[in-house]
Write a protein that holds these residues in place. Sequence first.
Motif, PDB file in Angstrom:
ATOM      1  N   LEU A 107       0.824  -1.209   0.000  1.00 41.44           N
ATOM      2  CA  LEU A 107       0.000   0.000   0.000  1.00 41.44           C
ATOM      3  C   LEU A 107       0.862   1.265   0.000  1.00 41.44           C
ATOM      4  CD1 LEU A 107      -2.969   0.918   0.089  1.00 41.44           C
ATOM      5  CD2 LEU A 107      -2.762   0.968   2.570  1.00 41.44           C
ATOM      6  N   GLN A 108       0.642   2.130  -0.952  1.00 43.57           N
ATOM      7  CA  GLN A 108       1.329   3.410  -1.111  1.00 43.57           C
ATOM      8  C   GLN A 108       2.840   3.274  -1.326  1.00 43.57           C
ATOM      9  OE1 GLN A 108       0.195   6.161   1.999  1.00 43.57           O
ATOM     10  NE2 GLN A 108      -1.978   6.014   1.491  1.00 43.57           N
ATOM     11  N   SER A 109       3.277   2.122  -1.801  1.00 42.50           N
ATOM     12  CA  SER A 109       4.688   1.914  -2.096  1.00 42.50           C
ATOM     13  C   SER A 109       5.082   2.740  -3.317  1.00 42.50           C
ATOM     14  CB  SER A 109       4.955   0.429  -2.373  1.00 42.50           C
ATOM     15  OG  SER A 109       6.280   0.243  -2.798  1.00 42.50           O
ATOM     16  N   VAL A 110       6.268   3.320  -3.250  1.00 46.02           N
ATOM     17  CA  VAL A 110       6.795   4.136  -4.337  1.00 46.02           C
ATOM     18  C   VAL A 110       8.148   3.568  -4.749  1.00 46.02           C
ATOM     19  CG1 VAL A 110       7.618   6.442  -4.967  1.00 46.02           C
ATOM     20  CG2 VAL A 110       5.630   6.194  -3.476  1.00 46.02           C
ATOM     21  N   GLU A 111       8.363   3.463  -6.060  1.00 43.50           N
ATOM     22  CA  GLU A 111       9.652   3.028  -6.594  1.00 43.50           C
ATOM     23  C   GLU A 111      10.474   4.271  -6.900  1.00 43.50           C
ATOM     24  OE1 GLU A 111      10.471  -0.461  -9.551  1.00 43.50           O
ATOM     25  OE2 GLU A 111       9.983   1.338 -10.713  1.00 43.50           O
ATOM     26  N   ASP A 112      11.736   4.258  -6.465  1.00 40.76           N
ATOM     27  CA  ASP A 112      12.604   5.415  -6.637  1.00 40.76           C
ATOM     28  C   ASP A 112      14.008   4.919  -7.000  1.00 40.76           C
ATOM     29  OD1 ASP A 112      13.360   8.073  -6.661  1.00 40.76           O
ATOM     30  OD2 ASP A 112      13.423   8.290  -4.483  1.00 40.76           O
ATOM     31  N   PHE A 113      14.843   5.825  -7.496  1.00 39.38           N
ATOM     32  CA  PHE A 113      16.195   5.466  -7.925  1.00 39.38           C
ATOM     33  C   PHE A 113      17.232   6.466  -7.384  1.00 39.38           C
ATOM     34  CE2 PHE A 113      13.167   3.794 -10.896  1.00 39.38           C
ATOM     35  CZ  PHE A 113      13.577   2.483 -11.065  1.00 39.38           C
ATOM     36  N   PRO A 114      17.279   6.686  -6.062  1.00 37.79           N
ATOM     37  CA  PRO A 114      18.217   7.675  -5.514  1.00 37.79           C
ATOM     38  C   PRO A 114      19.681   7.253  -5.592  1.00 37.79           C
ATOM     39  CG  PRO A 114      17.146   6.506  -3.733  1.00 37.79           C
ATOM     40  CD  PRO A 114      16.476   6.065  -5.010  1.00 37.79           C
ATOM     41  N   PHE A 115      19.940   5.957  -5.799  1.00 34.35           N
ATOM     42  CA  PHE A 115      21.317   5.448  -5.846  1.00 34.35           C
ATOM     43  C   PHE A 115      21.756   5.094  -7.261  1.00 34.35           C
ATOM     44  CE2 PHE A 115      19.521   3.935  -1.695  1.00 34.35           C
ATOM     45  CZ  PHE A 115      20.098   4.935  -0.924  1.00 34.35           C
ATOM     46  N   GLY A 116      20.979   5.509  -8.264  1.00 38.57           N
ATOM     47  CA  GLY A 116      21.319   5.233  -9.654  1.00 38.57           C
ATOM     48  C   GLY A 116      20.284   4.358 -10.320  1.00 38.57           C
ATOM     49  N   VAL A 123      14.645   1.233  -5.391  1.00 38.24           N
ATOM     50  CA  VAL A 123      14.344   1.495  -3.980  1.00 38.24           C
ATOM     51  C   VAL A 123      12.831   1.581  -3.818  1.00 38.24           C
ATOM     52  CG1 VAL A 123      14.566   3.205  -2.136  1.00 38.24           C
ATOM     53  CG2 VAL A 123      16.533   2.668  -3.589  1.00 38.24           C
ATOM     54  N   TYR A 124      12.324   0.892  -2.803  1.00 37.45           N
ATOM     55  CA  TYR A 124      10.886   0.895  -2.516  1.00 37.45           C
ATOM     56  C   TYR A 124      10.691   1.494  -1.139  1.00 37.45           C
ATOM     57  CZ  TYR A 124      11.146  -1.907  -6.560  1.00 37.45           C
ATOM     58  OH  TYR A 124      11.423  -2.302  -7.836  1.00 37.45           O
ATOM     59  N   LYS A 125       9.794   2.474  -1.100  1.00 43.66           N
ATOM     60  CA  LYS A 125       9.599   3.160   0.170  1.00 43.66           C
ATOM     61  C   LYS A 125       8.150   3.562   0.348  1.00 43.66           C
ATOM     62  CE  LYS A 125      11.447   7.404  -1.836  1.00 43.66           C
ATOM     63  NZ  LYS A 125      12.452   8.441  -1.685  1.00 43.66           N
ATOM     64  N   VAL A 126       7.812   3.765   1.592  1.00 41.97           N
ATOM     65  CA  VAL A 126       6.528   4.309   1.993  1.00 41.97           C
ATOM     66  C   VAL A 126       6.877   5.313   3.093  1.00 41.97           C
ATOM     67  CG1 VAL A 126       6.073   2.338   3.528  1.00 41.97           C
ATOM     68  CG2 VAL A 126       4.211   3.811   2.810  1.00 41.97           C
ATOM     69  N   GLY A 127       7.326   6.478   2.669  1.00 39.64           N
ATOM     70  CA  GLY A 127       7.880   7.442   3.621  1.00 39.64           C
ATOM     71  C   GLY A 127       9.346   7.148   3.878  1.00 39.64           C
ATOM     72  N   LYS A 128       9.675   5.925   4.231  1.00 34.53           N
ATOM     73  CA  LYS A 128      11.038   5.451   4.447  1.00 34.53           C
ATOM     74  C   LYS A 128      11.249   4.203   3.599  1.00 34.53           C
ATOM     75  CE  LYS A 128      11.406   6.759   9.345  1.00 34.53           C
ATOM     76  NZ  LYS A 128      11.636   6.182  10.687  1.00 34.53           N
ATOM     77  N   VAL A 184      17.844  -8.531  -2.693  1.00 34.39           N
ATOM     78  CA  VAL A 184      16.998  -7.503  -2.100  1.00 34.39           C
ATOM     79  C   VAL A 184      17.390  -7.314  -0.640  1.00 34.39           C
ATOM     80  CG1 VAL A 184      15.106  -9.132  -1.554  1.00 34.39           C
ATOM     81  CG2 VAL A 184      14.611  -6.698  -1.809  1.00 34.39           C
ATOM     82  N   ASN A 185      17.549  -6.059  -0.253  1.00 36.50           N
ATOM     83  CA  ASN A 185      17.790  -5.711   1.146  1.00 36.50           C
ATOM     84  C   ASN A 185      16.441  -5.442   1.792  1.00 36.50           C
ATOM     85  OD1 ASN A 185      20.515  -5.778   0.676  1.00 36.50           O
ATOM     86  ND2 ASN A 185      20.896  -3.633   1.094  1.00 36.50           N
ATOM     87  N   LEU A 186      16.218  -6.060   2.961  1.00 34.40           N
ATOM     88  CA  LEU A 186      14.946  -5.913   3.666  1.00 34.40           C
ATOM     89  C   LEU A 186      15.177  -5.665   5.146  1.00 34.40           C
ATOM     90  CD1 LEU A 186      13.202  -8.972   2.004  1.00 34.40           C
ATOM     91  CD2 LEU A 186      12.735  -6.561   1.523  1.00 34.40           C
ATOM     92  N   LYS A 187      14.390  -4.768   5.704  1.00 33.65           N
ATOM     93  CA  LYS A 187      14.448  -4.499   7.135  1.00 33.65           C
ATOM     94  C   LYS A 187      13.883  -5.707   7.868  1.00 33.65           C
ATOM     95  CE  LYS A 187      13.633  -0.863  10.485  1.00 33.65           C
ATOM     96  NZ  LYS A 187      15.020  -0.535  10.780  1.00 33.65           N
TER      97      LYS A 187
END
Length: 116
Positions: A15-24, A29-34, A48-51
């Motif tokens: 839910l509300q996941s955003v794909e981003d490319f801040p590292f190239g 990168v997948y985030k929802v605020g963080k 994949v790195n996962l918390k």
Amino acid sequence: MFNFQQCRDHCLMQLQSVEDFPFGPDVYVYKVGKIFAILSEQDGIARVNLKCDPAEAVMLRDIFPAITPGYHMNKQHWNTVLLDGSVPENEIKRQIDNSYQLIVKSLPKAKRPLLI
């Protein structure tokens, strides 16, 4: 075998996941605020790195050789999962879901998705 595209799709299903490319362009990168997941490929193998909860992180590393301390991340709270077919698909999905939940719970209530 759970592959790069399936992992990407599952991360985007959150839910509300955003794909981003801040590292190239090669680091998804997948985030929802963080950030809750970082997906990349090296030598033809996706990872994949996962918390993760620290105690569970160690347990998963003991069970699965393809799960190691988070690459370029806090080794206590993050794992890197190689998508080499040795970790069952349902287990990888569970870890993605858990990573997402940990991040959502850490957000201020006003910034959390409406449904968790």
